[in-house]
Design an enzyme around this catalytic site. Structure first.
Site, PDB file in Angstrom:
ATOM      1  CG  ASP A  38      -2.113   0.855   1.086  1.00 17.47           C
ATOM      2  OD1 ASP A  38      -2.377   1.313  -0.041  1.00 17.47           O
ATOM      3  OD2 ASP A  38      -2.792   1.089   2.088  1.00 17.47           O
ATOM      4  N   GLY A  41       0.261   5.405  -4.460  1.00 19.56           N
ATOM      5  CA  GLY A  41      -0.324   6.685  -4.864  1.00 19.56           C
ATOM      6  C   GLY A  41       0.223   7.835  -4.017  1.00 19.56           C
ATOM      7  CD1 TRP A  43       7.543   6.541  -2.406  1.00 21.17           C
ATOM      8  CD2 TRP A  43       7.141   6.857  -4.588  1.00 21.17           C
ATOM      9  NE1 TRP A  43       8.752   6.571  -3.063  1.00 21.17           N
ATOM     10  CE2 TRP A  43       8.536   6.755  -4.403  1.00 21.17           C
ATOM     11  CE3 TRP A  43       6.649   7.053  -5.880  1.00 21.17           C
ATOM     12  CZ2 TRP A  43       9.441   6.849  -5.465  1.00 21.17           C
ATOM     13  CZ3 TRP A  43       7.550   7.150  -6.928  1.00 21.17           C
ATOM     14  CH2 TRP A  43       8.919   7.052  -6.714  1.00 21.17           C
ATOM     15  CD  GLU A  85     -12.885  -5.602  -2.905  1.00 22.74           C
ATOM     16  OE1 GLU A  85     -11.666  -5.897  -2.827  1.00 22.74           O
ATOM     17  OE2 GLU A  85     -13.790  -6.460  -2.823  1.00 22.74           O
ATOM     18  CG  ASN A  86      -7.272  -2.575  -6.414  1.00 22.46           C
ATOM     19  OD1 ASN A  86      -6.304  -3.299  -6.224  1.00 22.46           O
ATOM     20  ND2 ASN A  86      -7.663  -1.676  -5.515  1.00 22.46           N
TER      21      ASN A  86
HETATM   22  C1  FPP Z   1      -1.656   0.089  -3.922  1.00 20.88           C
HETATM   23  O1  FPP Z   1      -1.131   1.389  -3.779  1.00 20.88           O
HETATM   24  C2  FPP Z   1      -0.840  -0.835  -4.687  1.00 20.88           C
HETATM   25  C3  FPP Z   1      -1.261  -1.531  -5.796  1.00 20.88           C
HETATM   26  C4  FPP Z   1      -2.591  -1.337  -6.431  1.00 20.88           C
HETATM   27  C5  FPP Z   1      -0.355  -2.583  -6.322  1.00 20.88           C
HETATM   28  C6  FPP Z   1       0.190  -2.341  -7.707  1.00 20.88           C
HETATM   29  C7  FPP Z   1       0.983  -3.513  -8.156  1.00 20.88           C
HETATM   30  C8  FPP Z   1       2.355  -3.647  -8.131  1.00 20.88           C
HETATM   31  C9  FPP Z   1       3.224  -2.590  -7.631  1.00 20.88           C
HETATM   32  C10 FPP Z   1       3.066  -4.908  -8.547  1.00 20.88           C
HETATM   33  C11 FPP Z   1       2.723  -5.599  -9.841  1.00 20.88           C
HETATM   34  C12 FPP Z   1       3.611  -6.774 -10.035  1.00 20.88           C
HETATM   35  C13 FPP Z   1       3.538  -7.841 -10.908  1.00 20.88           C
HETATM   36  C14 FPP Z   1       4.512  -8.925 -10.788  1.00 20.88           C
HETATM   37  C15 FPP Z   1       2.540  -7.996 -11.978  1.00 20.88           C
HETATM   38  P1  FPP Z   1      -2.247   2.535  -3.763  1.00 20.88           P
HETATM   39  O2  FPP Z   1      -2.497   2.968  -5.157  1.00 20.88           O
HETATM   40  O3  FPP Z   1      -3.463   2.014  -3.046  1.00 20.88           O
HETATM   41  O4  FPP Z   1      -1.585   3.656  -2.916  1.00 20.88           O
HETATM   42  P2  FPP Z   1      -2.363   4.780  -2.063  1.00 20.88           P
HETATM   43  O5  FPP Z   1      -3.061   4.052  -0.959  1.00 20.88           O
HETATM   44  O6  FPP Z   1      -1.245   5.652  -1.586  1.00 20.88           O
HETATM   45  O7  FPP Z   1      -3.305   5.471  -3.007  1.00 20.88           O
END
Ligand code: FPP
Length: 262
Positions: A38, A41, A43, A85-86
């Site tokens: 987590d 975004g 960062w 949910e994403n």
């Molecule tokens: C959430 O941060 C993180 C994600 C949605 C994960 C994204 C996926 C990867 C980094 C790895 C993919 C790897 C492979 C091997 C396919 P956020 O957007 O929720 O951050 P925030 O809470 O600060 O908004």
């Protein structure tokens, strides 16, 4: 890590192999680490960058974590890459993530094979773009027999959906008369989950300070130790992983029993 790799000078995804830090007790490492990645975004926002740049940096953090876990002898790493949910995120961000997953898989498959990583994607993969589904099938097939770290990427994964799917499949078998409902036990239920065959995570790491499970591995995390860090996922590095593992090694795991020392 596969012992066969121990003599190589390089390890996963091209970086130099890391010896396990002296502070860690190699006999008490978690066999399976799960991570909720987590803070991508936030960062990016702190740097005045678009959110998607945070995801790009997040991939580097994931590669770093996989390499360290493999080098230090952890048997399995399971990462929450995309939840059910994403899909509710802005369309542009979802498309970016799907394209990013494809690019990463294409770019890293050879290295994963070389380093004997066994990659699997856990979740309902059918709504993913076809090109990504093809790549996932190829990566899963080509690494299935590998004896290195198990790397599970939870993609379109939801814990409740996984439990409902398992219950439905067992009910269907019972309705067909192939299964006695009284014979359903924890082992037969676990065998219906995406994680079938994998031991449960011993340690769950969640970055960016949120104190939630967020529908992740609801069954499998029953006895996991939780480590929540303020570090944002793209900044998750060797020091942050070491802190999580040392925190884990300081816990008394009782699995519902009592601590014999007290
Ligand atoms: C959430 O941060 C993180 C994600 C949605 C994960 C994204 C996926 C990867 C980094 C790895 C993919 C790897 C492979 C091997 C396919 P956020 O957007 O929720 O951050 P925030 O809470 O600060 O908004």
């Amino acid at each position: 890590m596969s012992r066969a790799l121990a003599t190589d000078s390089h390890s996963i995804l091209g970086a130099a192999r890391q010896a396990s830090p002296a502070a860690l007790d190699p006999a008490r490492l978690p066999a399976h680490v799960a991570v909720i990645m987590d803070g991508n975004g936030r960062w990016a926002r702190r740097r005045g960058l678009p959110r998607v740049m945070g995801h790009r940096a997040g991939v580097e953090a994931l590669k770093r974590t996989l390499r360290l876990c493999s080098d230090w002898g952890i048997g399995a790493l399971t990462a929450y890459a995309f939840s059910t949910e994403n899909w509710n995120r802005p369309g542009e961000e979802v498309s970016f993530l799907m394209a990013l997953f494809e690019r990463v898989l294409q770019r890293e498959l050879q290295a994963l094979e070389r380093e004997r990583v066994r990659i699997r994607f856990l979740g309902d993969l059918t709504p993913l773009p076809e090109g990504l589904q093809r790549l996932i099938a190829e990566a899963t097939g080509r690494t299935a027999a590998n004896d290195g770290i198990h790397f599970n990427v939870c993609t379109n994964y939801g814990g409740r959906a996984e439990l409902v799917g398992a219950a439905r499949r067992l009910a269907e078998r019972a309705a067909r008369g192939e299964l006695d409902p009284a014979a359903i036990d924890e082992a037969s239920f676990a065998a219906e989950l995406h994680t079938a065959g994998e031991c449960d995570p011993d340690l769950l790491i969640r970055t960016s300070g949120e104190q939630r499970i967020s529908n992740f591995l609801l069954w499998q995390l029953a006895y996991a130790e939780l480590h929540i860090t303020e570090v944002l996922w793209p900044d998750f590095d060797e020091a942050a992983l070491l802190a999580a593992l040392l925190d884990y090694q300081n816990r008394q795991r009782r699995f519902g029993g009592i601590d014999p020392a007290h």
